[in-house]
Design an enzyme around this catalytic site. Structure first.
Site, mmCIF file in Angstrom:
data_model
loop_
_atom_site.group_PDB
_atom_site.id
_atom_site.type_symbol
_atom_site.label_atom_id
_atom_site.label_comp_id
_atom_site.label_asym_id
_atom_site.label_seq_id
_atom_site.Cartn_x
_atom_site.Cartn_y
_atom_site.Cartn_z
ATOM 1 N N SER A 285 0.861 -1.183 0.000
ATOM 2 C CA SER A 285 0.000 0.000 0.000
ATOM 3 C C SER A 285 0.900 1.237 0.000
ATOM 4 O O SER A 285 2.055 1.181 0.445
ATOM 5 C CB SER A 285 -0.856 -0.012 1.269
ATOM 6 N N TYR B 183 -1.603 -0.596 10.513
ATOM 7 C CA TYR B 183 -1.854 -1.025 9.118
ATOM 8 C C TYR B 183 -0.651 -0.650 8.244
ATOM 9 O O TYR B 183 -0.122 -1.481 7.507
ATOM 10 C CB TYR B 183 -3.133 -0.375 8.591
HETATM 11 N N1 LIG Z 1 -8.805 -0.452 -0.650
HETATM 12 C C1 LIG Z 1 -7.716 0.276 -0.572
HETATM 13 O O1 LIG Z 1 -7.759 1.520 -0.510
HETATM 14 C C2 LIG Z 1 -6.347 -0.376 -0.594
HETATM 15 C C3 LIG Z 1 -5.226 0.437 -0.870
HETATM 16 C C4 LIG Z 1 -3.963 -0.155 -0.878
HETATM 17 C C5 LIG Z 1 -3.818 -1.514 -0.629
HETATM 18 N N2 LIG Z 1 -4.929 -2.283 -0.350
HETATM 19 C C6 LIG Z 1 -4.716 -3.693 -0.053
HETATM 20 O O2 LIG Z 1 -5.353 -4.466 -1.070
HETATM 21 C C7 LIG Z 1 -5.801 -5.723 -0.532
HETATM 22 C C8 LIG Z 1 -7.275 -5.922 -0.840
HETATM 23 O O3 LIG Z 1 -8.008 -4.863 -0.246
HETATM 24 P P1 LIG Z 1 -9.557 -4.566 -0.586
HETATM 25 O O4 LIG Z 1 -9.723 -3.108 -0.520
HETATM 26 O O5 LIG Z 1 -9.974 -5.321 -1.791
HETATM 27 O O6 LIG Z 1 -10.230 -5.209 0.720
HETATM 28 P P2 LIG Z 1 -11.716 -5.786 0.914
HETATM 29 O O7 LIG Z 1 -11.991 -5.657 2.360
HETATM 30 O O8 LIG Z 1 -12.653 -5.189 -0.076
HETATM 31 O O9 LIG Z 1 -11.560 -7.343 0.540
HETATM 32 C C9 LIG Z 1 -10.671 -8.153 1.263
HETATM 33 C C10 LIG Z 1 -10.992 -9.625 1.011
HETATM 34 O O10 LIG Z 1 -10.048 -10.400 1.779
HETATM 35 C C11 LIG Z 1 -10.751 -11.402 2.494
HETATM 36 N N3 LIG Z 1 -10.032 -11.717 3.740
HETATM 37 C C12 LIG Z 1 -9.924 -10.916 4.840
HETATM 38 N N4 LIG Z 1 -9.223 -11.539 5.786
HETATM 39 C C13 LIG Z 1 -8.867 -12.753 5.276
HETATM 40 C C14 LIG Z 1 -8.118 -13.837 5.782
HETATM 41 N N5 LIG Z 1 -7.625 -13.832 7.046
HETATM 42 N N6 LIG Z 1 -7.927 -14.936 5.010
HETATM 43 C C15 LIG Z 1 -8.445 -14.971 3.748
HETATM 44 N N7 LIG Z 1 -9.177 -13.975 3.220
HETATM 45 C C16 LIG Z 1 -9.375 -12.867 3.969
HETATM 46 C C17 LIG Z 1 -12.130 -10.793 2.764
HETATM 47 O O11 LIG Z 1 -13.112 -11.807 3.048
HETATM 48 C C18 LIG Z 1 -12.397 -10.038 1.475
HETATM 49 O O12 LIG Z 1 -13.019 -10.865 0.514
HETATM 50 C C19 LIG Z 1 -5.483 -5.654 0.968
HETATM 51 O O13 LIG Z 1 -4.263 -6.318 1.221
HETATM 52 C C20 LIG Z 1 -5.366 -4.171 1.225
HETATM 53 O O14 LIG Z 1 -4.575 -3.898 2.358
HETATM 54 C C21 LIG Z 1 -6.179 -1.747 -0.349
#
Ligand SMILES: NC(=O)c1ccc[n+]([C@@H]2O[C@H](COP(=O)([O-])OP(=O)(O)OC[C@H]3O[C@@H](n4cnc5c(N)ncnc54)[C@H](O)[C@@H]3O)[C@@H](O)[C@H]2O)c1
Length: 266
Positions: free
Chosen positions: A140, A153
Site C-alpha cells: 500500500s 496497518y
Molecule cells: N482499498 C484500498 O484503498 C487499498 C489500498 C492499498 C492496498 N490495499 C490492499 O489491497 C488488498 C485488498 O483490499 P480490498 O480493498 O480489496 O479489501 P476488501 O476488504 O474489499 O476485501 C478483502 C478480502 O479479503 C478477504 N479476507 C480478509 N481476511 C482474510 C483472511 N484472514 N484470510 C483470507 N481472506 C481474507 C475478505 O473476506 C475479502 O473478501 C489488501 O491487502 C489491502 O490492504 C487496499
C-alpha cells in the site's frame, strides 16, 4: 474441472471481494485458470459463479499455515502449475493507535504480514517447479510513510514491502520474480473503515478502482521487468508521494504527511 495443460494458473487470496475479485475477473477473462480463495466460503462460491471461466475455489484463513498447504495442494492437483501467487487478502482497522484494542492490532499483523509470509513459504515448492513464476503482494502507499490513524496497518504494509525486496533477491536464482503494488486509496469496502478515522482519504480523495489495480497486476505479471525494481507505484498521487519522500528533506515530508492526515485533529 479438467484444466488444459498449457493454461497459466494464478492463485488469488481475498478473491471474494474488492481488489482480489477484480484481479480474479481480469485473469479469468484472459484465459488463465484462477484459484479463488477467501475466508468467506459463500462469497467465494458466488464470485466464481459470477466470473465464470476456469476456476478452482476454496476457503481458508491466510493466517493458518495448514490451510495454505491444503489449498495449494488442491490447486496444484487441479492445474499442475503455479505461475502467479497474488497475496491480496488484507484487513484494516483505523483510529488513534491507543484506541485500537491490542487484539485487533495483533490481527492486523497476523493477516497482513504473517498471511503473506505463510503464503510465500507454502507456495515456494510449487513456484520453483513452474518456469518464470511470480509472486505479487498487495502492499500500500501507506508503506511509504507512517500514517496517523493507520499506524499499525501502515507498519504491516511496510513489512510486506521489505519482505518483497528480500525475496525478490533471494529467489532470483530460482527464476521467481517477487513484486509488490503500492496503491493509494481504492474504492472498495475497506474504504469505509479507512474514512471512519483517517483524514487522509478525505484530503486526497479516492481515485482508484479495483479494476485499475487488476489492470496493473495483469500488466506487471505479463511484462518483463527490465530496469524497474520490485515496487509498483499505482496512480499519480502515489508516484508523486514516493518522489516527494525521496527528494524532500525529512522535515518537509513529515509536515506534508501531517497536513494530509490532519494529524492534530484525529
Ligand atoms: N482499498 C484500498 O484503498 C487499498 C489500498 C492499498 C492496498 N490495499 C490492499 O489491497 C488488498 C485488498 O483490499 P480490498 O480493498 O480489496 O479489501 P476488501 O476488504 O474489499 O476485501 C478483502 C478480502 O479479503 C478477504 N479476507 C480478509 N481476511 C482474510 C483472511 N484472514 N484470510 C483470507 N481472506 C481474507 C475478505 O473476506 C475479502 O473478501 C489488501 O491487502 C489491502 O490492504 C487496499
Amino acid at each position: 474441472m479438467t484444466q488444459p495443460a498449457n493454461a497459466s494458473a494464478v492463485f488469488v487470496t481475498g478473491a471474494a471481494a474488492g481488489i482480489g475479485r477484480a484481479i480474479a475477473e481480469r485473469f479469468a477473462r484472459e484465459g488463465w485458470t484462477v484459484g479463488l480463495y477467501d475466508i468467506d466460503p459463500d462469497a467465494v462460491r458466488a464470485t466464481a459463479e459470477a466470473i465464470g471461466g476456469r476456476t478452482v475455489i476454496g476457503s481458508f484463513d491466510v493466517t493458518d499455515p495448514a490451510g495454505w498447504d491444503a489449498a495449494l495442494k488442491q490447486f496444484a492437483d487441479a492445474t499442475g502449475r503455479l505461475d502467479l501467487l497474488v497475496n491480496n487478502a488484507g484487513i484494516l482497522f483505523s483510529g488513534p493507535f491507543a484506541d485500537i484494542p491490542l487484539d485487533r492490532q495483533h490481527r492486523l499483523v497476523d493477516v497482513n504480514i504473517k498471511g503473506v509470509l505463510n503464503g510465500c513459504h507454502a507456495a515456494l515448492p510449487y513456484l520453483r517447479v513452474t518456469a518464470n513464476s511470480q509472486v505479487i503482494n498487495l502492499a500500500s502507499a501507506s508503506a511509504l510513510y507512517g500514517q496517523p490513524g493507520l499506524a499499525t496497518y501502515g507498519a504491516t504494509k511496510a513489512a510486506v514491502r521489505s519482505l518483497t525486496e528480500a525475496l525478490d533477491l533471494e529467489w532470483r536464482h530460482y527464476g521467481i520474480r517477487v513484486t509488490d503494488l503500492l496503491p493509494l486509496f481504492v474504492a472498495t469496502e475497506m474504504m469505509t473503515e479507512v474514512t471512519r478515522a483517517s483524514k487522509s482519504a478525505t484530503t486526497l480523495g479516492v481515485h482508484l478502482t479495483p479494476a485499475d489495480i487488476a489492470n496493473t497486476v495483469w500488466h506487471t505479471a505479463t511484462t518483463p521487468r527490465t530496469l524497474r525494481g520490485p515496487h509498483v507505484l499505482v496512480g499519480l498521487q502515489t508516484k508523486l508521494t514516493a518522489l516527494a519522500t525521496r527528494l524532500s528533506p525529512p522535515f518537509v515530508t513529515r509536515a506534508v504527511v501531517a497536513w494530509i492526515s490532519k494529524a492534530d485533529t484525529l
